[in-house]
Design a protein around this motif. Structure first.
Motif, PDB file in Angstrom:
ATOM      1  N   ALA A 109     -14.076   3.280  13.606  1.00 16.79           N
ATOM      2  CA  ALA A 109     -14.661   3.480  12.275  1.00 16.79           C
ATOM      3  C   ALA A 109     -15.070   4.941  12.094  1.00 16.79           C
ATOM      4  O   ALA A 109     -14.832   5.543  11.037  1.00 16.79           O
ATOM      5  CB  ALA A 109     -15.860   2.553  12.076  1.00 16.79           C
ATOM      6  N   GLN A 161     -12.034   7.106  11.546  1.00 11.65           N
ATOM      7  CA  GLN A 161     -11.390   7.000  10.241  1.00 11.65           C
ATOM      8  C   GLN A 161     -11.988   7.945   9.211  1.00 11.65           C
ATOM      9  O   GLN A 161     -11.271   8.504   8.381  1.00 11.65           O
ATOM     10  CB  GLN A 161     -11.477   5.545   9.741  1.00 11.65           C
ATOM     11  N   PHE A 187       0.818  -1.208   0.000  1.00  7.96           N
ATOM     12  CA  PHE A 187       0.000   0.000   0.000  1.00  7.96           C
ATOM     13  C   PHE A 187       0.862   1.272   0.000  1.00  7.96           C
ATOM     14  O   PHE A 187       0.337   2.350  -0.179  1.00  7.96           O
ATOM     15  CB  PHE A 187      -0.891   0.037   1.240  1.00  7.96           C
ATOM     16  N   VAL A 195      -6.178   0.414  11.915  1.00  4.44           N
ATOM     17  CA  VAL A 195      -7.142  -0.382  12.688  1.00  4.44           C
ATOM     18  C   VAL A 195      -6.918  -1.881  12.488  1.00  4.44           C
ATOM     19  O   VAL A 195      -7.155  -2.678  13.392  1.00  4.44           O
ATOM     20  CB  VAL A 195      -8.615  -0.024  12.359  1.00  4.44           C
ATOM     21  N   ALA A 196      -6.465  -2.278  11.301  1.00  6.96           N
ATOM     22  CA  ALA A 196      -6.180  -3.698  11.056  1.00  6.96           C
ATOM     23  C   ALA A 196      -4.966  -4.137  11.879  1.00  6.96           C
ATOM     24  O   ALA A 196      -4.955  -5.242  12.441  1.00  6.96           O
ATOM     25  CB  ALA A 196      -5.944  -3.940   9.568  1.00  6.96           C
ATOM     26  N   TYR A 238       4.687 -11.647   7.534  1.00  7.61           N
ATOM     27  CA  TYR A 238       3.317 -11.341   7.087  1.00  7.61           C
ATOM     28  C   TYR A 238       3.142  -9.821   7.080  1.00  7.61           C
ATOM     29  O   TYR A 238       3.245  -9.171   8.123  1.00  7.61           O
ATOM     30  CB  TYR A 238       2.337 -12.012   8.049  1.00  7.61           C
ATOM     31  N   GLN A 239       2.876  -9.264   5.884  1.00  9.27           N
ATOM     32  CA  GLN A 239       2.781  -7.810   5.752  1.00  9.27           C
ATOM     33  C   GLN A 239       1.364  -7.313   6.020  1.00  9.27           C
ATOM     34  O   GLN A 239       0.406  -7.843   5.463  1.00  9.27           O
ATOM     35  CB  GLN A 239       3.179  -7.392   4.337  1.00  9.27           C
ATOM     36  N   LEU A 240       1.255  -6.284   6.848  1.00  9.78           N
ATOM     37  CA  LEU A 240      -0.078  -5.750   7.139  1.00  9.78           C
ATOM     38  C   LEU A 240      -0.049  -4.228   7.190  1.00  9.78           C
ATOM     39  O   LEU A 240       0.857  -3.616   7.750  1.00  9.78           O
ATOM     40  CB  LEU A 240      -0.590  -6.319   8.468  1.00  9.78           C
ATOM     41  N   SER A 241      -1.080  -3.631   6.597  1.00  8.53           N
ATOM     42  CA  SER A 241      -1.236  -2.188   6.533  1.00  8.53           C
ATOM     43  C   SER A 241      -2.516  -1.779   7.252  1.00  8.53           C
ATOM     44  O   SER A 241      -3.296  -2.636   7.662  1.00  8.53           O
ATOM     45  CB  SER A 241      -1.316  -1.778   5.063  1.00  8.53           C
ATOM     46  N   GLU A 242      -2.755  -0.503   7.373  1.00 11.92           N
ATOM     47  CA  GLU A 242      -3.969   0.072   7.947  1.00 11.92           C
ATOM     48  C   GLU A 242      -3.972  -0.005   9.475  1.00 11.92           C
ATOM     49  O   GLU A 242      -4.082  -1.074  10.076  1.00 11.92           O
ATOM     50  CB  GLU A 242      -5.245  -0.601   7.393  1.00 11.92           C
ATOM     51  N   ARG A 280      -5.311  -9.771  18.596  1.00 11.84           N
ATOM     52  CA  ARG A 280      -5.570 -11.200  18.374  1.00 11.84           C
ATOM     53  C   ARG A 280      -4.330 -12.054  18.567  1.00 11.84           C
ATOM     54  O   ARG A 280      -4.391 -13.148  19.117  1.00 11.84           O
ATOM     55  CB  ARG A 280      -6.074 -11.430  16.933  1.00 11.84           C
ATOM     56  N   GLU A 281      -3.201 -11.578  18.059  1.00 12.81           N
ATOM     57  CA  GLU A 281      -2.022 -12.439  17.936  1.00 12.81           C
ATOM     58  C   GLU A 281      -1.004 -12.253  19.064  1.00 12.81           C
ATOM     59  O   GLU A 281      -0.128 -13.093  19.242  1.00 12.81           O
ATOM     60  CB  GLU A 281      -1.330 -12.175  16.594  1.00 12.81           C
ATOM     61  N   ARG A 327      -6.025  -4.547  15.545  1.00 13.44           N
ATOM     62  CA  ARG A 327      -6.767  -5.780  15.826  1.00 13.44           C
ATOM     63  C   ARG A 327      -5.878  -7.013  15.676  1.00 13.44           C
ATOM     64  O   ARG A 327      -6.052  -8.001  16.383  1.00 13.44           O
ATOM     65  CB  ARG A 327      -7.985  -5.889  14.905  1.00 13.44           C
ATOM     66  N   HIS A 328      -4.938  -6.938  14.753  1.00 19.84           N
ATOM     67  CA  HIS A 328      -3.971  -8.027  14.615  1.00 19.84           C
ATOM     68  C   HIS A 328      -3.192  -8.204  15.930  1.00 19.84           C
ATOM     69  O   HIS A 328      -3.038  -9.329  16.426  1.00 19.84           O
ATOM     70  CB  HIS A 328      -3.015  -7.719  13.463  1.00 19.84           C
ATOM     71  N   ASP A 388     -14.705  -0.497  18.298  1.00 18.49           N
ATOM     72  CA  ASP A 388     -14.772  -0.609  16.837  1.00 18.49           C
ATOM     73  C   ASP A 388     -15.591   0.529  16.236  1.00 18.49           C
ATOM     74  O   ASP A 388     -15.243   1.079  15.185  1.00 18.49           O
ATOM     75  CB  ASP A 388     -15.412  -1.940  16.415  1.00 18.49           C
TER      76      ASP A 388
END
Lengths: 237, 237
Positions: A103, A106, A54, A71-72, A65-69, A79-80, A75-76, A99
């Motif tokens: 939202a 954002q 992105f 809020v994502a 593991y690539q992650l953007s954003e 969770r992890e 939450r990752h 949440d």
């Protein structure tokens, strides 16, 4: 030592600050990798291919593991990793309420603070000009409206947005508000509830917040880049 | 019979359609309560005080707990109800990837499809005028760009966005794309990958999707309001 979780950030960006503070406060091991947005380091092909397709900040890689954003990523982590419960509480449907705020943020708060910051500081900085009065006034009006909505919709008589304990909603919101505040905008005029909440959150977040805010404000003065890298590396290795 | 979960929606709104289909496909018991945005029913003081303080659609009340924001409602359902795993899979960090898409959608796809829909259909409908060419052209360019990004960032050689199974990312995205598509926009020109994915998702979603899309398109023709209420009540009671 190289960590499995790599966090790519720039303290000029509010979500970078919020997630950095969350990582620190949660004692999640991570490798802090500062990326200069002003130098366009997030826009290179190398960054796109190896870190984040992105080409945005903040970003993480977690065991590759690539992650953007924002809020994502939040939450990752919830969770992890082992994120203390109060940041994203299950009780009383707290997660649904957080949440909902994220939202809303954002498309409301985040848009307004970013636009004000761009018109008042970023565009003039990059173009070496004075801020355009019309654009700043427009952004200022939008920000007024959003801060009024924030106070009305999300603050109440309790200490924090979700009750007696601080959550990621508070952390994310205070970093948003620092975006205009740190370049001279008075967010608290005629907003006593906002002022009280801000002070309570600031105190609760303690040194992690103060350190990151200090780095941000140093960058605004054009003296933060080297220092930021230094502190980030010293803290994280 | 009155259900504990009440779902307030208008099929003119893409997120209302996505969540309605998810509720149906997951066989979650709910009371469907259509709210007419064109009549401003979501803007009344009664709606604000008793249903949703944001005065937005879609909204739910769950045992009286009020919740707004599409993505927050989706996650609430995933946490509190029995939503089949494939919509929001835990395996291979699927939830993180879906969160990433939903966050991207909120500030990219959702903005572009909504702006196009407003300029091309909603504003002319409400003001009884022809669409303003300049505004439509501008919105059209933004939409082109966003659809290209969507195809490039989120579609691949697999059947669905997350692999072999349909997820809420696909459902949410197809409802976004229907927003301009149903008022005559050709989303598929020079986008073969998008066209293939769209057809696959449409087929997989089956009758729930077709029914809701039919209701939406009937509303666009000005003939849907009574029919929608009728079907929704017949299906849900």
């Amino acid at each position: 030592m190289s960590q499995p979780l790599k966090f790519y950030f720039d303290f000029l960006n509010q979500s970078s600050r919020a997630l950095y503070i969350l990582l620190e406060a949660s004692k999640i091991p991570f490798e802090a990798i500062p990326i200069s947005m002003l130098k366009g380091e997030h826009l290179t092909g190398e960054f796109r291919d190896n870190v984040n397709r992105f080409r945005k900040l903040p970003a993480i890689t977690d065991h590759g593991y690539q992650l953007s954003e924002n809020v994502a990523i939040f939450r990752h982590l919830a969770r992890e990793k082992l994120v203390p419960e109060h940041w994203y509480p299950r009780r009383h449907l707290g997660r649904s309420r957080i949440d909902e705020y994220l939202a809303w943020q954002q498309t409301n708060m985040g848009v307004a603070t970013t636009e004000y910051f761009q018109q008042k500081w970023l565009v003039p900085y990059l173009q070496k000009t004075r801020p355009a009065d019309n654009a700043v006034n427009l952004a200022s009006k939008q920000l007024e409206h959003t801060l009024n909505e924030f106070e009305q919709l999300f603050l109440n008589s309790r200490k924090f947005m979700m009750g007696d304990n601080i959550s990621y909603a508070d952390l994310s919101a205070i970093c948003e508000i620092d975006q205009p505040k740190s370049i001279g905008y008075n967010a608290f005029q005629n907003r006593n509830k906002l002022a009280r909440w801000y002070e309570t959150v600031r105190e609760e977040l303690g040194p992690h917040y103060k350190e990151v805010l200090g780095e941000f404000e140093a960058k605004l003065k054009g003296s933060g880049s080297g220092q930021q890298q230094g502190v980030a590396q010293a803290v994280k290795q």
